[in-house]
Design a protein around this motif. Structure first.
Motif, short mmCIF file in Angstrom:
data_model
loop_
_atom_site.label_atom_id
_atom_site.label_comp_id
_atom_site.label_asym_id
_atom_site.label_seq_id
_atom_site.Cartn_x
_atom_site.Cartn_y
_atom_site.Cartn_z
N UNK A 212 23.63 24.34 34.11
CA UNK A 212 22.77 23.19 33.82
C UNK A 212 22.24 22.51 35.07
N UNK A 213 22.59 22.98 36.24
CA UNK A 213 22.11 22.36 37.47
C UNK A 213 22.94 21.17 37.90
N UNK A 214 24.25 21.24 37.69
CA UNK A 214 25.16 20.16 38.10
C UNK A 214 25.06 19.97 39.61
N UNK A 215 24.99 18.71 40.06
CA UNK A 215 24.85 18.41 41.48
C UNK A 215 26.19 17.88 42.00
N UNK A 216 26.63 18.46 43.12
CA UNK A 216 27.91 18.07 43.72
C UNK A 216 27.69 17.84 45.21
N UNK A 217 28.23 16.74 45.72
CA UNK A 217 28.14 16.42 47.14
C UNK A 217 29.56 16.37 47.69
N UNK A 218 29.82 17.18 48.70
CA UNK A 218 31.09 17.12 49.43
C UNK A 218 30.81 16.35 50.71
N UNK A 219 31.45 15.18 50.85
CA UNK A 219 31.16 14.29 51.97
C UNK A 219 32.42 13.97 52.75
N UNK A 220 32.27 13.78 54.06
CA UNK A 220 33.40 13.32 54.85
C UNK A 220 33.84 11.93 54.39
N UNK A 221 35.09 11.62 54.54
CA UNK A 221 35.62 10.34 54.10
C UNK A 221 34.97 9.16 54.83
N UNK A 222 34.50 9.36 56.04
CA UNK A 222 33.96 8.27 56.85
C UNK A 222 32.49 7.95 56.53
N UNK A 223 31.80 8.78 55.75
CA UNK A 223 30.38 8.57 55.46
C UNK A 223 30.22 7.50 54.37
N UNK A 224 29.28 6.59 54.58
CA UNK A 224 29.07 5.50 53.62
C UNK A 224 28.34 5.99 52.38
N UNK A 225 28.44 5.23 51.32
CA UNK A 225 27.75 5.55 50.08
C UNK A 225 26.24 5.55 50.25
N UNK A 226 25.74 4.64 51.09
CA UNK A 226 24.30 4.57 51.35
C UNK A 226 23.81 5.83 52.05
N UNK A 227 24.58 6.35 53.00
CA UNK A 227 24.20 7.57 53.70
C UNK A 227 24.18 8.76 52.74
N UNK A 228 25.11 8.81 51.80
CA UNK A 228 25.13 9.87 50.80
C UNK A 228 23.90 9.76 49.91
N UNK A 229 23.57 8.53 49.49
CA UNK A 229 22.40 8.31 48.63
C UNK A 229 21.11 8.76 49.33
N UNK A 230 20.97 8.42 50.60
CA UNK A 230 19.78 8.82 51.36
C UNK A 230 19.71 10.35 51.49
N UNK A 231 20.85 10.98 51.75
CA UNK A 231 20.87 12.45 51.90
C UNK A 231 20.46 13.12 50.59
N UNK A 232 20.95 12.62 49.46
CA UNK A 232 20.59 13.21 48.17
C UNK A 232 19.12 12.98 47.87
N UNK A 233 18.61 11.78 48.14
CA UNK A 233 17.20 11.49 47.87
C UNK A 233 16.26 12.33 48.73
N UNK A 234 16.66 12.64 49.96
CA UNK A 234 15.80 13.49 50.80
C UNK A 234 15.78 14.93 50.31
N UNK A 235 16.84 15.37 49.61
CA UNK A 235 16.90 16.72 49.08
C UNK A 235 16.52 16.79 47.59
N UNK A 236 15.98 15.69 47.04
CA UNK A 236 15.72 15.62 45.61
C UNK A 236 14.71 16.68 45.15
N UNK A 237 13.71 17.00 45.94
CA UNK A 237 12.75 18.03 45.52
C UNK A 237 13.46 19.39 45.40
N UNK A 238 14.36 19.69 46.33
CA UNK A 238 15.13 20.94 46.26
C UNK A 238 16.03 20.95 45.03
#
Length: 77
Positions: free
Chosen positions: A31-57
């Motif tokens: 179904x296209x489940x999206x999973x992000x594996x992130x380092x413990x030190x990365x902020x939630x905002x940085x994760x959100x920005x990374x996902x939004x930049x890859x949203x077209x992919x």
């Protein structure tokens, strides 16, 4: 290791924080489940920005998974 679910850009994203160096974004069948594996030190905002930049992919991969034919249920004769 901690797991959380967040909605980013209209997509439910599973965020797994663990002891790694780099952030990884994956889109998985069927179904296209999206999973992000992130380092413990990365902020939630940085994760959100990374996902939004890859949203077209992400959207392209989800459409590709939905367009793939699924294996029919097998009948035992």
């Amino acid at each position: 290791m901690s797991i959380e679910i967040a909605e980013i850009g209209g997509v439910d994203v599973e965020i797994v924080r663990k002891n790694i160096k780099n952030l990884h974004i994956g889109c998985y069948p069927p179904a296209g489940r999206v999973r992000v594996a992130a380092p413990e030190r990365v902020s939630g905002e940085a994760i959100r920005v990374a996902v939004l930049t890859r949203m077209s992919w992400i959207r392209r991969k989800q459409a590709q998974f939905l367009g793939q034919p699924r294996q029919p249920v097998r009948k035992y004769v």
